[in-house]
Design an enzyme around this catalytic site. Structure first.
Site, PDB file in Angstrom:
ATOM      1  N   GLU A 201       0.575  14.032  11.492  1.00  0.00           N
ATOM      2  CA  GLU A 201       0.370  12.812  12.466  1.00  0.00           C
ATOM      3  C   GLU A 201       1.363  11.498  12.910  1.00  0.00           C
ATOM      4  OE1 GLU A 201       0.531  11.249   7.748  1.00  0.00           O
ATOM      5  OE2 GLU A 201       2.396  10.706   7.584  1.00  0.00           O
ATOM      6  N   GLU A 276      -1.786  -3.886   2.146  1.00  0.00           N
ATOM      7  CA  GLU A 276      -0.214  -3.304   2.189  1.00  0.00           C
ATOM      8  C   GLU A 276      -0.520  -2.718   3.738  1.00  0.00           C
ATOM      9  OE1 GLU A 276       1.705  -2.145  -0.438  1.00  0.00           O
ATOM     10  OE2 GLU A 276       1.585  -3.768  -1.852  1.00  0.00           O
ATOM     11  N   GLU A 293      -2.682   0.656   1.546  1.00  0.00           N
ATOM     12  CA  GLU A 293      -3.829   0.775   0.418  1.00  0.00           C
ATOM     13  C   GLU A 293      -3.959  -0.286   0.093  1.00  0.00           C
ATOM     14  OE1 GLU A 293      -1.359   1.703  -3.179  1.00  0.00           O
ATOM     15  OE2 GLU A 293       0.076   0.700  -2.484  1.00  0.00           O
ATOM     16  N   ASN A 295      -4.123  -3.479  -3.506  1.00  0.00           N
ATOM     17  CA  ASN A 295      -3.547  -4.337  -3.985  1.00  0.00           C
ATOM     18  C   ASN A 295      -4.821  -4.917  -4.526  1.00  0.00           C
ATOM     19  OD1 ASN A 295      -1.590  -2.047  -4.981  1.00  0.00           O
ATOM     20  ND2 ASN A 295       0.007  -3.612  -3.352  1.00  0.00           N
TER      21      ASN A 295
END
Length: 661
Positions: A201, A276, A293, A295
Site C-alpha cells: 500500500e 477522519e 474512518e 465518527n
C-alpha cells in the site's frame, strides 16, 4: 413534535456541554449517573437526575435498557449520547426508535455502515473519496510487485500479511527498492509468522491527522464546517487540536470537504459527524489526503470548530433531530480567526504519562472570556475516578492568528491550578512553546520524535529564570516583612533584607530591592506585582508583558511553576548565603530494594510471595488504573524479604508493595 426534555446519556464535561446548550434553547435536561458520579457537576446541573447503577460503565452508562427506562421515568422525549459509551451503537438508535424516543444523532444505517472498517472503506471508494491506494490480492512475484508499486506511486510499504510488531515491513522509494526487498519481505513473513503473503500500500510520508466536520439535516442538506488538525497525539490519543489546519490550503479544503460531504450523502447522513483523514505532509499538490474512518457522533474537539465558525454544533444537532432545516448554506460557512484546544488529562508526564487518580484538592481553571474557554465536568473536591476516561478539562483559546491563540494557551495554562492527581499542564505548555509546533510543521510522530526519553519539563530561557529569581526574592521579602511585624520580639524591629541570593538549578542570581527598583545581577528590571504570603498564584508584569506564576513555599525557598516547568528556588539573604556552603547535603535514601506502586490503582495480581527468588525483568505485580493493566517487573535479581500489600488492595501512589533482601 419539538423536543421538550432531553436526557444526556453521558457524564463529565460532554454532559455539561450539552446541558448548557439545551438550557439556552429552553429545553429541560435529565442526567443519568452511576455510584461514582452521584455528586458530579453534570448531576447538579440537570433539572432531573436518575441513578442507573454501579460505578463500572459496563454496569451503568453502557446499558441501553437503563437509559430507556430513565427516559420513561422522567418523560424525556429525546436522548443526546455525547461521545463514547453508546454514541455509536446502531442497536441503541434502533431501541430508541422502537420506543418513539428521538435520538440526537445520525440514522442507524449510517452508524452501522461507518462502524465497519472494511464496509466504510468500500463506501468511501464508491462515493469518490480518496482511500489509501493499495493492493490486497495475491502478488505472484517480484515483477508483479513492481507493476503494482508503479501503479500506486512511490513510496510504498510492503507488509507481510500476517505481520505485526514492526516485523515483515519494508519501505520502497523506487522500483529498485521493490526488486531488492520483495523476496526478503516474503521470507521474513514466512520465518516470523509462517505465512509468505505480502500486500502493498502507499506509504504516507510525514503523516498528519486532519478531519472534516460535516453537518446535515433530514432534508438532504449537508455542509462541511472546515477542518481540524489533530496530529499531536500520544499513543493514538489526541492531545492538541486546532482549527483551521496550518497545512490546508483553500483549494485542498474544498476538495476534502466536498469528498466528505459526498460520503455523508452516500449513507443518507444527517446530524453532526466527522470524517477522519490521513494526510501526507510531503505531498504539496493538495491531493495527498486519504479516508481513515467516519465518527458518527460529536467529537471531543468540536469546540475549535465552533470558535472559528460561530456555529453551536450541539444546538444544530438538536435542531436537526427536531426535523428543522439547516438555516445556512455552504457559502455562509466562514473561517474567522484561529482556535487551539488542549486536553488536560489526569496523567503524570514526569512518570512516563502513567494515569493518575484521586481527589481534586484544588481545581481552579483560568477565567473564561477574552478568547479563553474551559469545557469541564469536574469541581474542586470531586474525584478523578479509576472507572472512566482520565480527561479533566478542555482548554480552548481563540484569537485572530494562530500564534496569538497558542500564546493565549501558554498564559492560560500558567493560571490553571490543579492539586491532587498528577496532570499534564506542564507538558501541554511545553508543546505550545516548542518551535516545531509553532512553525506548524507537525506530524503524528511529533511527541514520539521530540520527547523520545519522556518529559522532563519545558526548557526555561535565562531571561525567564531571571524573572523567576526576582519573583522568588520578592516573595521572600514579603515573608521577612511579615515575620518582623510579629509582636513581642526583643529589640527594635529590623527592616527586611534588601539583598537576596537566589539559587535556581546550577545558577545563582543576586537580587536587590531599592525604593522603586528591582536589580537582578546588576541590571535594573521593570517588574510590578502584588504578593501576600499564602497566595498561590502571582500575576507579575515585566516590561509590560504579563507572567502568571504558581508559587508554593518549600524549605529555605519556593517552588515556582511557569511556562511548563517547576523550579525550586533557594532564597537566602545575601549576608547569610555564603554560609550555605557549610550545610551538609542530605542524600536521598536508596529505594531500589522496594517495589513501589507508580500510580494510584488496584493491585489485581501479585505473582510472588515472601522468600521467593526473582530474576531481573520478571513480572512481580499487576496494577489496574483507568481501565488499563500495568505490569510491574523486578529491576534486579534477588529474594523477596517481605510483602506489604495483598491482591485486591487499592493502593495510593508510591505505596510499598514488597521489599527485596
Amino acid at each position: 413534535m419539538a423536543i421538550t426534555k432531553i436526557l444526556i446519556a453521558n457524564r463529565g464535561e460532554i454532559a455539561c456541554r450539552v446541558m448548557r446548550t439545551a438550557k439556552k434553547m429552553g429545553i429541560k435536561t435529565v442526567a443519568v449517573y452511576s455510584d461514582a458520579d452521584s455528586r458530579a457537576p453534570h448531576v447538579l446541573m440537570a433539572d432531573e437526575a436518575v441513578h442507573i447503577g454501579p460505578s463500572p460503565a459496563a454496569q451503568s452508562y453502557l446499558i441501553a435498557d437503563k437509559i430507556i427506562e430513565a427516559c420513561k421515568q422522567t418523560g424525556a422525549d429525546a436522548v443526546h449520547p455525547g461521545y463514547g459509551f453508546l454514541s455509536e451503537r446502531e442497536s441503541f438508535r434502533n431501541a430508541l426508535d422502537a420506543e418513539g424516543i428521538i435520538f440526537v444523532g445520525p440514522p442507524a444505517n449510517a452508524i452501522a455502515a461507518m462502524g465497519d472498517k472494511i464496509e466504510s472503506k468500500k463506501l468511501a471508494m464508491e462515493a469518490g473519496v480518496n482511500v489509501v491506494p493499495g493492493f490486497v490480492g495475491v502478488i505472484d512475484d517480484t515483477e508483479h510487485a513492481v507493476k503494482i508499486s508503479n501503479e500506486i506511486g512511490y513510496p510504498v510499504m510492503m507488509k507481510a500479511s500476517a505481520g505485526g510488531g514492526g516485523k515483515g515491513m519494508r519501505l520502497a522509494y523506487s522500483e529498485q527498492d521493490v526488486r531488492e526487498g520483495f523476496e526478503a519481505t516474503k521470507r521474513e513473513g514466512l520465518n516470523s509468522f509462517g505465512d509468505d503473503r505480502v500486500f502493498i500500500e502507499k506509504f504516507i510520508e510525514s503523516p498528519r491527522h486532519i478531519e472534516i466536520q460535516v453537518l446535515g439535516d433530514q432534508h438532504g442538506n449537508i455542509v462541511y464546517l472546515n477542518e481540524r488538525e489533530c496530529s499531536i497525539q500520544r499513543r493514538h490519543q489526541k492531545v492538541v487540536e486546532e482549527a483551521p489546519s496550518p497545512f490546508v490550503s483553500p483549494e485542498m479544503r474544498k476538495k476534502m470537504g466536498e469528498q466528505c460531504v459526498a460520503l455523508a450523502r452516500a449513507v443518507g447522513y444527517f446530524s453532526a459527524g466527522t470524517v477522519e483523514l490521513i494526510v501526507s505532509g510531503e505531498d504539496k499538490t493538495g491531493d495527498g489526503f486519504y479516508f481513515l474512518e467516519m465518527n458518527t457522533r460529536l467529537q471531543v474537539e468540536h469546540p475549535v470548530t465552533e470558535q472559528i465558525t460561530g456555529v453551536d454544533l450541539v444546538e444544530q444537532m438538536i435542531r436537526v433531530a427536531n426535523g428543522e432545516k439547516l438555516a445556512f448554506t455552504q457559502a455562509d460557512v466562514k473561517i474567522n480567526g484561529w482556535s487551539v484546544e488542549n486536553r488536560v488529562y489526569a496523567e503524570d508526564p514526569y512518570r512516563g504519562f502513567l494515569p493518575s487518580t484521586g481527589r481534586l484538592s484544588r481545581y481552579s481553571p483560568p477565567e473564561e472570556g477574552d478568547g479563553v474557554r474551559v469545557d469541564d465536568g469536574v469541581a474542586e473536591g470531586g474525584e478523578v475516578s479509576m472507572f472512566y476516561d482520565p480527561m479533566i478539562a478542555k482548554l480552548i483559546t481563540y484569537a485572530p492568528t494562530r500564534l496569538e491563540a497558542i500564546d493565549k494557551q501558554i498564559d492560560a495554562l500558567d493560571k490553571f491550578e490543579i492539586d491532587g492527581p498528577g496532570h499534564n499542564i506542564d507538558f501541554l505548555s511545553a508543546i505550545m512553546q516548542h518551535e516545531r509546533f509553532r512553525s506548524g510543521n507537525i506530524t503524528t510522530g511529533f511527541i514520539a520524535e521530540e520527547y523520545p526519553e519522556g518529559f522532563e519539563g519545558a526548557p526555561a530561557s535565562p531571561e525567564l529564570l531571571r524573572k523567576l529569581a526576582a519573583v522568588g526574592a520578592f516573595a521572600a521579602t514579603a515573608y521577612a516583612d511579615r515575620a518582623r511585624r510579629i509582636d513581642g520580639q526583643l529589640g527594635k524591629r529590623l527592616r527586611p533584607p534588601s539583598m537576596w541570593e537566589v539559587k535556581i538549578g546550577g545558577a545563582v542570581h543576586q537580587v536587590g530591592f531599592d525604593v522603586d527598583e528591582v536589580v537582578v545581577d546588576g541590571e535594573v528590571m521593570d517588574m510590578s506585582l502584588e504578593y501576600t504570603p499564602g497566595d498561590r498564584l502571582v500575576e507579575a508584569e515585566f516590561d509590560g508583558v504579563k507572567l502568571a506564576v504558581k508559587i508554593a513555599p518549600v524549605r529555605s525557598g519556593f517552588r515556582l511553576t511557569a511556562h511548563g516547568a517547576s523550579h525550586v528556588l533557594r532564597v537566602l539573604p545575601a549576608h547569610i548565603a555564603p554560609f550555605a556552603a557549610h550545610m551538609i547535603e542530605k542524600i536521598p535514601p536508596d529505594l531500589s530494594r522496594f517495589l513501589i506502586c507508580p500510580m494510584p490503582g488496584l493491585l489485581v495480581k501479585l505473582h510472588v510471595g515472601e522468600g521467593e527468588k526473582v530474576e531481573a525483568g520478571q513480572p512481580l505485580a499487576v496494577i489496574e488504573a483507568m481501565k488499563m493493566e500495568n505490569i510491574l517487573r523486578a529491576q534486579k535479581a534477588g529474594v523477596v524479604k517481605s510483602v506489604s500489600a495483598k491482591q485486591g488492595d487499592s493502593l495510593p501512589v508510591d505505596a510499598i508493595i514488597l521489599e527485596m533482601e
